[in-house]
Write a protein that holds these residues in place. Structure first.
Motif, PDB file in Angstrom:
ATOM      1  N   GLU A   4      48.008  42.159  39.285  1.00 25.79           N
ATOM      2  CA  GLU A   4      49.405  41.938  39.653  1.00 25.79           C
ATOM      3  C   GLU A   4      49.650  40.546  40.227  1.00 25.79           C
ATOM      4  O   GLU A   4      50.727  39.979  40.077  1.00 25.79           O
ATOM      5  N   THR A  17      45.290  34.960  31.728  1.00 19.67           N
ATOM      6  CA  THR A  17      46.531  35.577  31.222  1.00 19.67           C
ATOM      7  C   THR A  17      46.698  35.175  29.759  1.00 19.67           C
ATOM      8  O   THR A  17      46.400  34.053  29.384  1.00 19.67           O
ATOM      9  N   ARG A  55      53.827  42.571  30.151  1.00 20.41           N
ATOM     10  CA  ARG A  55      55.232  42.280  30.441  1.00 20.41           C
ATOM     11  C   ARG A  55      55.867  41.611  29.234  1.00 20.41           C
ATOM     12  O   ARG A  55      55.290  40.689  28.660  1.00 20.41           O
ATOM     13  N   PHE A 107      48.262  40.621  31.589  1.00 20.32           N
ATOM     14  CA  PHE A 107      47.696  40.193  32.871  1.00 20.32           C
ATOM     15  C   PHE A 107      46.539  41.099  33.283  1.00 20.32           C
ATOM     16  O   PHE A 107      46.560  42.303  33.006  1.00 20.32           O
ATOM     17  N   ILE A 150      50.799  38.101  37.834  1.00 20.82           N
ATOM     18  CA  ILE A 150      52.210  38.231  37.416  1.00 20.82           C
ATOM     19  C   ILE A 150      53.057  37.381  38.371  1.00 20.82           C
ATOM     20  O   ILE A 150      53.930  36.623  37.957  1.00 20.82           O
ATOM     21  N   TYR A 193      48.070  44.931  32.797  1.00 19.90           N
ATOM     22  CA  TYR A 193      49.531  44.911  32.867  1.00 19.90           C
ATOM     23  C   TYR A 193      50.093  44.146  31.687  1.00 19.90           C
ATOM     24  O   TYR A 193      49.526  43.140  31.261  1.00 19.90           O
TER      25      TYR A 193
END
Ligand code: G4P
Length: 528
Positions: free
Chosen positions: A507, A490, A472, A504, A510, A470
């Protein structure tokens, strides 16, 4: 000479999508044949030899084909000027498909009648839905054994979430394929196997015409009568408004290879589609009939011609008329300029053009100043078109050059390929470019990167896949990114515009980051 209004009025610009092998190229070729753009079937591309997924892009490379010779094709048909935009068939290139769809006003989805909705159709179709444009379905290969047409309709509706309205209905399939029944004209178009030439036999016949029974046999006739009754009773009403917003797909059955049902499809398609649609900008919608020229860049392709190392920016003209000598304004570069060597692609040929109109796609020589999503206007009327969002990458790898002496070529290669939008590159804050983190939407893009760096930039790379899933963008933060309280797996990285992001592995991490860092706002899209 027709006024610019008439010229725009007759433009139709659509993208064509399909799972590989469903018949997109064959259909495109037949459409071009009708337009007289090519004289012989088989001239769009030769035989394919490698068929497995990896070679999907190699093939693109081989022909630069899919993207170049056939990436945009223009032809005239019965007073219309039609632009076809080809899209890559592989789902790993769905971002590329999305950009191409940004340049189109409608889409045609080709489905293999024996296979129905396939994996790639599903993914590419989702991308289509994001655009809210009309989607037409061509169910191809009816000259082969096909699945039950009702099942196919049901599958499209259930799997893709769009209503269907069969414009015509097949009579048999495979060896028993007799043609289609045109539901609105209430006539039969009968099928005689031919070698793909233009003529198709058309006969007007009511369903209860005794000649029809003779023509297609009792069994098929009974099935047809029942099917038509069922369709008239049970299927959606034909609602043009729903068609225009991609909620209802007009469906056509045919066989591109034998050239059956292609021309009726083309004619109905032209009747149901509109001239170029307005595009959103920060000054409201831009009317395509506005006399001022405007365009946006939706695709950039480097090294199309290896010998010249050229780079072409493809633009969709959104309003007015383009003239090759005109002075334009590049919004992002804040510069007046003339577009260099504007060209249009027609089947295999590139042709330098002197004028083009809203709805058209032009390729211009790009010395490295354009980025995807850039707006080009005239100096007297400045605004920005709505940007083209970047898809969040889902796969990441650490990439560096094997040979440190090739550092310069490596940096140039990854930067240029990233500017094309084929990959996204990230750096560790403060680190150099010797090593970058590459993010992609589909893993095939990694292979493309490796292949292109080797072939176009003469650089061999080391690639280490990373477990991030992921990404962001940091929209707001209190304090420094390096001071964030994050789980140990991370990573803080920067994109090449200098924006900070977080990578990441799951989830849960996050949620952790958001919980532990007051004022931190993350977003899935790059809005800069
Ligand atoms: P694509 O661009 O969607 O990948 O598909 P393409 O048009 O290349 O078609 C894939 C194969 O399906 C080709 O055969 C093509 O001839 C065949 N085909 C397309 N339309 C029809 C049709 O209406 N009926 C039948 N029976 N076949 C159709 P191929 O042998 O794989 O390739 P090639 O050797 O013809 O290039």
């Amino acid at each position: 000479m027709a006024s610019y209004i008439d010229q725009i009025e007759k433009r139709r610009t659509f993208a064509i999508i399909s799972h590989p092998d469903a018949g997109k190229t064959t259909l495109t070729e037949k459409l071009l044949l009708y337009g007289g753009a090519i004289a012989l079937a088989g001239s769009v591309k030769g035989k394919k030899n490698a068929r497995h997924a990896v070679s999907d892009w190699m093939e693109i490379e081989k022909q630069r084909g899919i993207s170049v010779t056939s990436s945009v094709m223009q032809f005239n048909y019965k007073g219309n000027c039609i632009n076809i935009l080809d899209t890559p068939g592989h789902q790993d290139f769905s971002e590329d498909t999305y950009r191409t769809l940004m340049a189109a006003d409608s889409a045609v989805m080709v489905i293999d009648a024996s296979k129905g909705v396939e994996a790639q159709t599903r993914k590419l179709f989702k991308v289509c839905l994001l655009r809210d444009i009309p989607i037409f379905t061509f169910i191809n290969k009816m000259d082969r054994e096909a699945r039950n047409p009702f099942d196919l309709m049901e599958e499209i509706e259930n799997e893709l979430g769009i209503g269907t309205y069969p414009i015509n209905w097949p009579i048999g399939c495979g060896k028993e394929f007799k043609g289609v029944y045109d539901r609105r004209r209430r006539e039969i178009i009968s099928f005689t196997a031919n070698n793909g030439t233009r003529e198709v036999e058309k006969q007007e016949m009511e369903l209860n015409d005794p000649r029809l029974r003779e023509l297609i046999g009792e069994e098929l006739h009974n099935t047809l009568v029942d099917d038509v009754e069922l369709l008239d009773g049970a299927s959606y009403d034909f609602d043009m408004d729903k068609v225009r917003h991609g909620k209802l797909s007009p469906v056509f059955f045919g066989s591109a290879l034998t050239n059956f049902g292609v021309e009726p499809f083309l004619e109905d398609f032209l009747n149901m589609t509109t001239p170029p649609l307005p595009r959103k900008s920060d000054c409201g919608e831009i009317d395509p009939f506005d006399e001022h020229f405007s365009a946006f860049v939706f695709k950039i392709q480097a090294n199309m011609n290896k010998a010249h190392r050229d780079r072409i920016a493809f633009m969709r003209i959104c309003s007015g008329r383009f003239d090759k000598d005109m002075e334009v304004y590049h919004m992002q570069g804040e510069k007046k300029m003339r577009l260099s060597q504007p060209q249009q692609l027609m089947a295999q040929d590139r042709e330098v053009i002197s004028e083009a109109y809203a709805g058209d796609i032009i390729g211009v020589f790009d010395p490295g100043i354009f980025s995807i999503g850039d707006t080009v206007t005239v100096p007297s009327k400045k605004f920005y078109f709505e940007g083209i969002p970047t898809f969040a990458p889902e796969h990441f790898a650490r990439v560096s050059t094997r040979d440190t002496m090739k550092r310069k070529q490596f940096v140039k290669g990854v930067t240029q390929i990233a500017q094309e939008g084929a990959i996204q590159i990230f750096q560790l804050p403060g680190a150099g470019m010797e090593e970058v983190i590459v993010g992609v939407v589909g893993t095939l893009q990694f292979e493309v990167l490796e292949y292109r760096l080797k072939n176009e930039y003469n650089v061999e790379i080391k690639m280490e896949h990373l477990s991030y899933q992921y990404i962001r963008w940091i929209d707001a933060i209190e304090g420094e990114p390096s001071k964030l309280n994050l789980t140990s797996d991370t990573r803080v990285v920067q994109d090449f515009k200098g924006n900070f992001l977080l990578l990441f592995t799951n989830e849960w991490n996050i949620g952790w980051a958001l919980e532990k860092n007051k004022g931190l706002v993350l977003s899935e899209f790059n809005r800069s």
